[in-house]
Design a protein around this motif. Structure first.
Motif, mmCIF file in Angstrom:
data_model
loop_
_atom_site.group_PDB
_atom_site.id
_atom_site.type_symbol
_atom_site.label_atom_id
_atom_site.label_comp_id
_atom_site.label_asym_id
_atom_site.label_seq_id
_atom_site.Cartn_x
_atom_site.Cartn_y
_atom_site.Cartn_z
ATOM 1 N N PHE A 17 15.860 45.059 47.543
ATOM 2 C CA PHE A 17 14.529 44.521 47.830
ATOM 3 C C PHE A 17 14.487 43.947 49.244
ATOM 4 C CE2 PHE A 17 14.930 44.627 43.335
ATOM 5 C CZ PHE A 17 13.659 44.901 42.858
ATOM 6 N N THR A 18 13.334 44.116 49.904
ATOM 7 C CA THR A 18 13.062 43.474 51.184
ATOM 8 C C THR A 18 12.102 42.337 50.896
ATOM 9 O OG1 THR A 18 13.344 45.534 52.409
ATOM 10 C CG2 THR A 18 12.053 43.801 53.478
ATOM 11 N N GLY A 19 12.407 41.142 51.364
ATOM 12 C CA GLY A 19 11.578 39.983 51.051
ATOM 13 C C GLY A 19 11.994 39.390 49.719
ATOM 14 N N ASP A 20 11.206 38.437 49.251
ATOM 15 C CA ASP A 20 11.542 37.722 48.023
ATOM 16 C C ASP A 20 10.786 38.287 46.830
ATOM 17 O OD1 ASP A 20 13.256 35.995 49.378
ATOM 18 O OD2 ASP A 20 11.644 34.576 49.814
ATOM 19 N N ALA A 21 11.545 38.689 45.821
ATOM 20 C CA ALA A 21 10.978 39.208 44.580
ATOM 21 C C ALA A 21 11.754 38.599 43.420
ATOM 22 C CB ALA A 21 11.061 40.734 44.546
ATOM 23 N N TYR A 22 11.053 38.347 42.329
ATOM 24 C CA TYR A 22 11.625 37.654 41.180
ATOM 25 C C TYR A 22 11.314 38.425 39.908
ATOM 26 C CZ TYR A 22 11.925 33.959 44.594
ATOM 27 O OH TYR A 22 12.218 33.251 45.721
ATOM 28 N N LEU A 23 12.265 38.412 38.963
ATOM 29 C CA LEU A 23 12.131 39.152 37.719
ATOM 30 C C LEU A 23 12.299 38.223 36.527
ATOM 31 C CD1 LEU A 23 13.451 42.578 36.809
ATOM 32 C CD2 LEU A 23 14.213 40.666 35.409
ATOM 33 N N THR A 24 11.358 38.325 35.594
ATOM 34 C CA THR A 24 11.481 37.646 34.306
ATOM 35 C C THR A 24 11.612 38.735 33.247
ATOM 36 O OG1 THR A 24 10.073 35.835 35.081
ATOM 37 C CG2 THR A 24 10.423 36.016 32.701
ATOM 38 N N PRO A 25 12.793 38.854 32.623
ATOM 39 C CA PRO A 25 12.975 39.888 31.592
ATOM 40 C C PRO A 25 12.084 39.615 30.387
ATOM 41 C CG PRO A 25 15.083 38.876 32.215
ATOM 42 C CD PRO A 25 13.998 38.062 32.829
ATOM 43 N N LEU A 39 8.509 41.272 33.942
ATOM 44 C CA LEU A 39 7.477 40.811 34.858
ATOM 45 C C LEU A 39 8.152 40.632 36.209
ATOM 46 C CD1 LEU A 39 4.638 39.738 35.507
ATOM 47 C CD2 LEU A 39 5.459 37.476 34.787
ATOM 48 N N VAL A 40 7.633 41.330 37.223
ATOM 49 C CA VAL A 40 8.207 41.251 38.570
ATOM 50 C C VAL A 40 7.159 40.644 39.487
ATOM 51 C CG1 VAL A 40 9.342 42.500 40.436
ATOM 52 C CG2 VAL A 40 9.576 43.311 38.078
ATOM 53 N N ARG A 41 7.564 39.625 40.236
ATOM 54 C CA ARG A 41 6.663 38.931 41.160
ATOM 55 C C ARG A 41 7.163 39.139 42.585
ATOM 56 N NH1 ARG A 41 7.752 35.077 36.907
ATOM 57 N NH2 ARG A 41 5.883 34.715 35.665
ATOM 58 N N PHE A 42 6.266 39.593 43.456
ATOM 59 C CA PHE A 42 6.588 39.844 44.860
ATOM 60 C C PHE A 42 5.830 38.851 45.735
ATOM 61 C CE2 PHE A 42 7.077 43.893 42.720
ATOM 62 C CZ PHE A 42 8.185 44.474 43.315
ATOM 63 N N THR A 43 6.510 38.253 46.701
ATOM 64 C CA THR A 43 5.828 37.440 47.698
ATOM 65 C C THR A 43 5.146 38.380 48.695
ATOM 66 O OG1 THR A 43 7.824 37.303 49.050
ATOM 67 C CG2 THR A 43 7.467 35.523 47.450
ATOM 68 N N PRO A 44 4.190 37.878 49.491
ATOM 69 C CA PRO A 44 3.502 38.762 50.439
ATOM 70 C C PRO A 44 4.492 39.561 51.301
ATOM 71 C CG PRO A 44 2.370 36.669 50.325
ATOM 72 C CD PRO A 44 3.647 36.516 49.531
ATOM 73 N N GLY A 45 4.300 40.871 51.334
ATOM 74 C CA GLY A 45 5.147 41.759 52.129
ATOM 75 C C GLY A 45 6.450 42.181 51.478
ATOM 76 N N ALA A 46 6.815 41.568 50.362
ATOM 77 C CA ALA A 46 8.066 41.934 49.687
ATOM 78 C C ALA A 46 7.901 43.287 48.997
ATOM 79 C CB ALA A 46 8.461 40.873 48.670
ATOM 80 N N ARG A 47 9.008 44.027 48.894
ATOM 81 C CA ARG A 47 8.948 45.371 48.325
ATOM 82 C C ARG A 47 10.324 45.819 47.854
ATOM 83 N NH1 ARG A 47 8.503 45.007 53.790
ATOM 84 N NH2 ARG A 47 9.919 46.239 55.066
ATOM 85 N N THR A 48 10.298 46.843 47.013
ATOM 86 C CA THR A 48 11.543 47.464 46.562
ATOM 87 C C THR A 48 12.063 48.396 47.645
ATOM 88 O OG1 THR A 48 10.502 49.446 45.638
ATOM 89 C CG2 THR A 48 10.680 47.528 44.176
ATOM 90 N N ASN A 49 13.312 48.796 47.519
ATOM 91 C CA ASN A 49 13.814 49.959 48.250
ATOM 92 C C ASN A 49 13.198 51.203 47.621
ATOM 93 O OD1 ASN A 49 15.514 48.211 49.621
ATOM 94 N ND2 ASN A 49 17.393 49.229 48.997
ATOM 95 N N TRP A 50 13.390 52.325 48.286
ATOM 96 C CA TRP A 50 13.083 53.601 47.665
ATOM 97 C C TRP A 50 13.942 53.711 46.404
ATOM 98 C CZ3 TRP A 50 9.253 56.762 48.961
ATOM 99 C CH2 TRP A 50 8.709 56.664 50.247
ATOM 100 N N HIS A 51 13.401 54.281 45.358
ATOM 101 C CA HIS A 51 14.167 54.469 44.126
ATOM 102 C C HIS A 51 13.467 55.495 43.247
ATOM 103 C CE1 HIS A 51 11.193 51.361 43.096
ATOM 104 N NE2 HIS A 51 11.334 51.726 41.834
ATOM 105 N N ALA A 52 14.160 55.923 42.206
ATOM 106 C CA ALA A 52 13.602 56.862 41.230
ATOM 107 C C ALA A 52 14.108 56.470 39.850
ATOM 108 C CB ALA A 52 14.027 58.295 41.563
#
Length: 135
Positions: A17-25, A39-52
Motif C-alpha cells: 500500500f502507498t499511504g495509510d490504509a487500515y483493515l478491520t476483518p 472493511l478497508v479504510r484509505f486516507t486521502p491519496g492512499a492506494r493499493t499496489n497493483w494486484h489480482a
C-alpha cells in the motif's frame, strides 16, 4: 446463528500500500465457506499496489470517493453505495481520491486449494495515480 465480535483494526503494510490504509476483518474462510470480507479504510491519496485475485474481488464503497484502475488505463471513480466487480485475474488497484477518505467492503473468495487468493505486484506510481485522480 453466531454473533462475531468486532476484531481489531490493523494498519496495512507499506509493501502492498502507498499511504495509510487500515483493515478491520469481518469474515475469514471457515468450514465450507471460502469467503473473506474486510472493511478497508484509505486516507486521502492512499492506494493499493497493483494486484489480482484468483477468483475475483467485489468492492462495495461505504464512505467517500475512490478510484479503481486497470492495466489498460481505465479508471472508475467510485462513490458511497456503489459496487465494483473485479473479475478473476484482472490486475487492478484501488484507493481513495486525493481529497477524501474512502472506505469499502472488500470481498473475495479463495480457490479452495490453500493458495493465497491475492497476487501482489508493484506500486502504482505517483504520476499514474495523479493522472487517474484528474479524470
Amino acid at each position: 446463528m453466531e454473533l462475531l465480535p468486532v476484531r481489531p483494526t490493523v494498519k496495512l503494510p507499506a509493501q502492498a500500500f502507498t499511504g495509510d490504509a487500515y483493515l478491520t476483518p469481518i469474515r475469514q474462510p471457515a468450514g465450507l465457506s471460502r469467503m473473506t470480507v474486510a472493511l478497508v479504510r484509505f486516507t486521502p491519496g492512499a492506494r493499493t499496489n497493483w494486484h489480482a485475485h484468483a477468483v475475483g474481488q467485489t468492492l462495495h464503497v461505504t464512505e467517500g470517493v475512490g478510484l479503481v484502475g486497470v492495466r489498460d488505463g481505465s479508471v472508475l471513480r467510485i462513490h458511497a453505495g456503489e459496487t465494483v466487480l473485479c473479475p478473476p485475474g484482472e490486475e487492478h488497484w484501488h484507493g481513495a481520491a486525493a481529497g477524501t477518505f474512502m472506505s469499502h467492503l472488500a470481498m473475495l473468495e479463495s480457490s479452495g486449494d490453500g493458495s493465497d487468493p491475492t497476487t501482489w505486484l508493484e506500486p502504482v506510481t505517483d504520476d499514474d495515480y495523479r493522472r487517474a485522480d484528474e479524470r
